[in-house]
Write an enzyme that holds these catalytic residues in place. Structure first.
Site, PDB file in Angstrom:
ATOM      1  N   ASP A  16      -3.344 -31.938 -61.556  1.00  0.00           N
ATOM      2  CA  ASP A  16      -3.920 -31.655 -62.869  1.00  0.00           C
ATOM      3  C   ASP A  16      -4.636 -32.911 -63.350  1.00  0.00           C
ATOM      4  O   ASP A  16      -4.177 -33.611 -64.255  1.00  0.00           O
ATOM      5  CB  ASP A  16      -2.803 -31.255 -63.834  1.00  0.00           C
ATOM      6  CG  ASP A  16      -3.350 -30.668 -65.129  1.00  0.00           C
ATOM      7  OD1 ASP A  16      -4.556 -30.395 -65.197  1.00  0.00           O
ATOM      8  OD2 ASP A  16      -2.551 -30.479 -66.071  1.00  0.00           O
ATOM      9  N   GLU A  92     -14.041 -25.617 -65.719  1.00  0.00           N
ATOM     10  CA  GLU A  92     -13.873 -24.834 -66.947  1.00  0.00           C
ATOM     11  C   GLU A  92     -15.178 -24.412 -67.600  1.00  0.00           C
ATOM     12  O   GLU A  92     -16.144 -25.181 -67.658  1.00  0.00           O
ATOM     13  CB  GLU A  92     -13.045 -25.644 -67.955  1.00  0.00           C
ATOM     14  CG  GLU A  92     -12.546 -24.839 -69.113  1.00  0.00           C
ATOM     15  CD  GLU A  92     -11.116 -25.201 -69.501  1.00  0.00           C
ATOM     16  OE1 GLU A  92     -10.634 -24.643 -70.490  1.00  0.00           O
ATOM     17  OE2 GLU A  92     -10.502 -26.026 -68.812  1.00  0.00           O
ATOM     18  N   LYS A 128     -12.552 -21.510 -64.717  1.00  0.00           N
ATOM     19  CA  LYS A 128     -11.442 -21.588 -65.667  1.00  0.00           C
ATOM     20  C   LYS A 128     -11.891 -21.062 -67.023  1.00  0.00           C
ATOM     21  O   LYS A 128     -12.870 -21.548 -67.608  1.00  0.00           O
ATOM     22  CB  LYS A 128     -10.997 -23.049 -65.770  1.00  0.00           C
ATOM     23  CG  LYS A 128      -9.546 -23.271 -66.106  1.00  0.00           C
ATOM     24  CD  LYS A 128      -9.221 -24.746 -65.926  1.00  0.00           C
ATOM     25  CE  LYS A 128      -7.809 -25.042 -66.368  1.00  0.00           C
ATOM     26  NZ  LYS A 128      -7.548 -26.499 -66.346  1.00  0.00           N
ATOM     27  N   THR A 152      -6.662 -19.667 -68.269  1.00  0.00           N
ATOM     28  CA  THR A 152      -5.869 -20.769 -68.801  1.00  0.00           C
ATOM     29  C   THR A 152      -5.459 -20.507 -70.246  1.00  0.00           C
ATOM     30  O   THR A 152      -5.783 -19.474 -70.825  1.00  0.00           O
ATOM     31  CB  THR A 152      -6.673 -22.080 -68.674  1.00  0.00           C
ATOM     32  OG1 THR A 152      -5.847 -23.192 -69.019  1.00  0.00           O
ATOM     33  CG2 THR A 152      -7.905 -22.048 -69.554  1.00  0.00           C
ATOM     34  N   PHE A 174       1.241 -22.227 -69.800  1.00  0.00           N
ATOM     35  CA  PHE A 174       1.420 -23.621 -70.226  1.00  0.00           C
ATOM     36  C   PHE A 174       2.864 -23.891 -70.646  1.00  0.00           C
ATOM     37  O   PHE A 174       3.249 -23.614 -71.786  1.00  0.00           O
ATOM     38  CB  PHE A 174       0.463 -23.926 -71.377  1.00  0.00           C
ATOM     39  CG  PHE A 174      -0.919 -24.327 -70.926  1.00  0.00           C
ATOM     40  CD1 PHE A 174      -1.478 -23.825 -69.767  1.00  0.00           C
ATOM     41  CD2 PHE A 174      -1.672 -25.216 -71.685  1.00  0.00           C
ATOM     42  CE1 PHE A 174      -2.744 -24.186 -69.358  1.00  0.00           C
ATOM     43  CE2 PHE A 174      -2.940 -25.587 -71.296  1.00  0.00           C
ATOM     44  CZ  PHE A 174      -3.476 -25.080 -70.132  1.00  0.00           C
TER      45      PHE A 174
END
Length: 329
Positions: A16, A92, A128, A152, A174
């Site tokens: 990450d 993203e 993403k 996400t 998350f």
């Protein structure tokens, strides 16, 4: 054998980070990036060539210099990451498009086109997208075009069900941000890793998906400590920060049992979760509603900061003709 090596035997480890040095050091299978990570990376000296190249490319393209350069920079860092990892990189979509299905689809197609122009096959990129209703709808369209997606900012079970029914490739629930919310809203409550709300949430999604034969990959994300990671060992994938990868690599203890598949007996839903039901269920979950909104706001802030950095770099060190950026320094 370190806990990191033990984890690799049971779970696909994802980095990450956009830090190339960390990716080389810990040898993950995949890597994920987001506006926050790109903003940090853009300030590091080792990324200077990418930053300058992105600005030059943006100048030649016209339009909003900062936005175009930020897009190019994200792709450039993604390509460098793909030169190291054997798997995929997540890039993203602009979080400002989180509630616009059409714009999200167009942005994703453009991202994939930029990768393909550089010789990167679309199968090596995950787009993403925030797990809003509009984002999930966009992902459904993209998946049918062979553009794989990583949904996400996922905090609620209705988001997970909608993503699976939409056929998305991967979701990122998350863990740590869920814990953050519960610590603020349940003062005095002690949480241990196996019983943390975020850990339980991922475990429930994982069991549900496996019980109902969904192909969507579950990738736990946003960890606050190694205990959370150990409790979810065995999950399809886990995306982990360099700091926690280092902690696991330096720990030679035994990795506990972690996650196992215990198939449920619940029947698969007879229909897709409709928009009204989705919005009602999400609204009924205060934690998920607040964290989704907060996550989008933070990604937007970091995207804008990245663009401000690029605009300042361009106007401070270059003579350019771009006048369309709305950024102020």
């Amino acid at each position: 054998m370190s806990k990191l090596e033990q984890l690799r035997r049971r779970t696909q480890v994802v980095a990450d980070t956009g830090d190339i040095a960390a990716i080389r050091r810990y040898r993950p299978h995949d890597a994920t990036t987001n506006p926050s990570l790109l903003y940090k990376a853009a300030q590091l000296p080792q990324y200077r060539p990418h930053l300058e190249s992105a600005l030059q490319w943006a100048e030649s393209r016209g339009g909003d210099l900062a936005k175009v350069a930020a897009l190019r920079l994200g792709v450039a860092i993604g390509i460098e990451i793909l030169g190291i990892v054997p798997g995929v990189v997540s890039t993203e979509v602009d979080a400002r498009l989180s509630f616009d299905t059409r714009a999200t689809v167009e942005f994703a197609r453009h991202l994939i086109a930029l990768y393909e122009q550089q010789g990167v096959e679309r199968e090596r990129v995950l787009i993403k997208i925030a797990s809003t209703w509009e984002g999930i709808a966009a992902a459904s369209i993209l998946e049918r075009e062979g553009i794989r997606c990583n949904l996400t900012l996922l905090f609620s079970f209705c988001q997970a069900v909608a993503c699976a029914e939409a056929g998305v490739t991967l979701i990122s629930p998350f863990v740590g941000r869920i814990l953050d919310w519960h610590q603020v809203n349940n003062r005095g409550t002690e949480f241990t890793a196996p019983s943390e709300p975020g850990v339980i949430f991922v475990r429930n999604i994982y069991q549900y998906y496996k019980s109902h034969s969904y192909d969507t990959v579950v990738m736990g994300a946003s960890f606050r400590n190694t205990g959370e990671i150990e409790a979810l060992a065995g999950c399809d994938r886990l995306t982990i920060s360099p700091q926690l990868l280092q902690s696991l690599d330096e720990d030679s203890g035994t990795l506990d049992k972690g996650l196992t598949v215990e198939l449920e007996t619940r029947a698969r839903p007879s229909r897709r979760l409709g928009e009204a039901d989705f919005r009602f269920q999400l609204n009924g979950d205060a934690m998920a509603t607040e964290k989704l909104a907060e996550g989008i706001r933070k990604f937007v802030t970091d995207q804008e900061q990245l663009e401000q950095l690029l605009w300042a770099e361009a106007t401070g060190n270059r003579k350019i003709n771009a006048t369309t950026s709305s950024q102020t320094v």
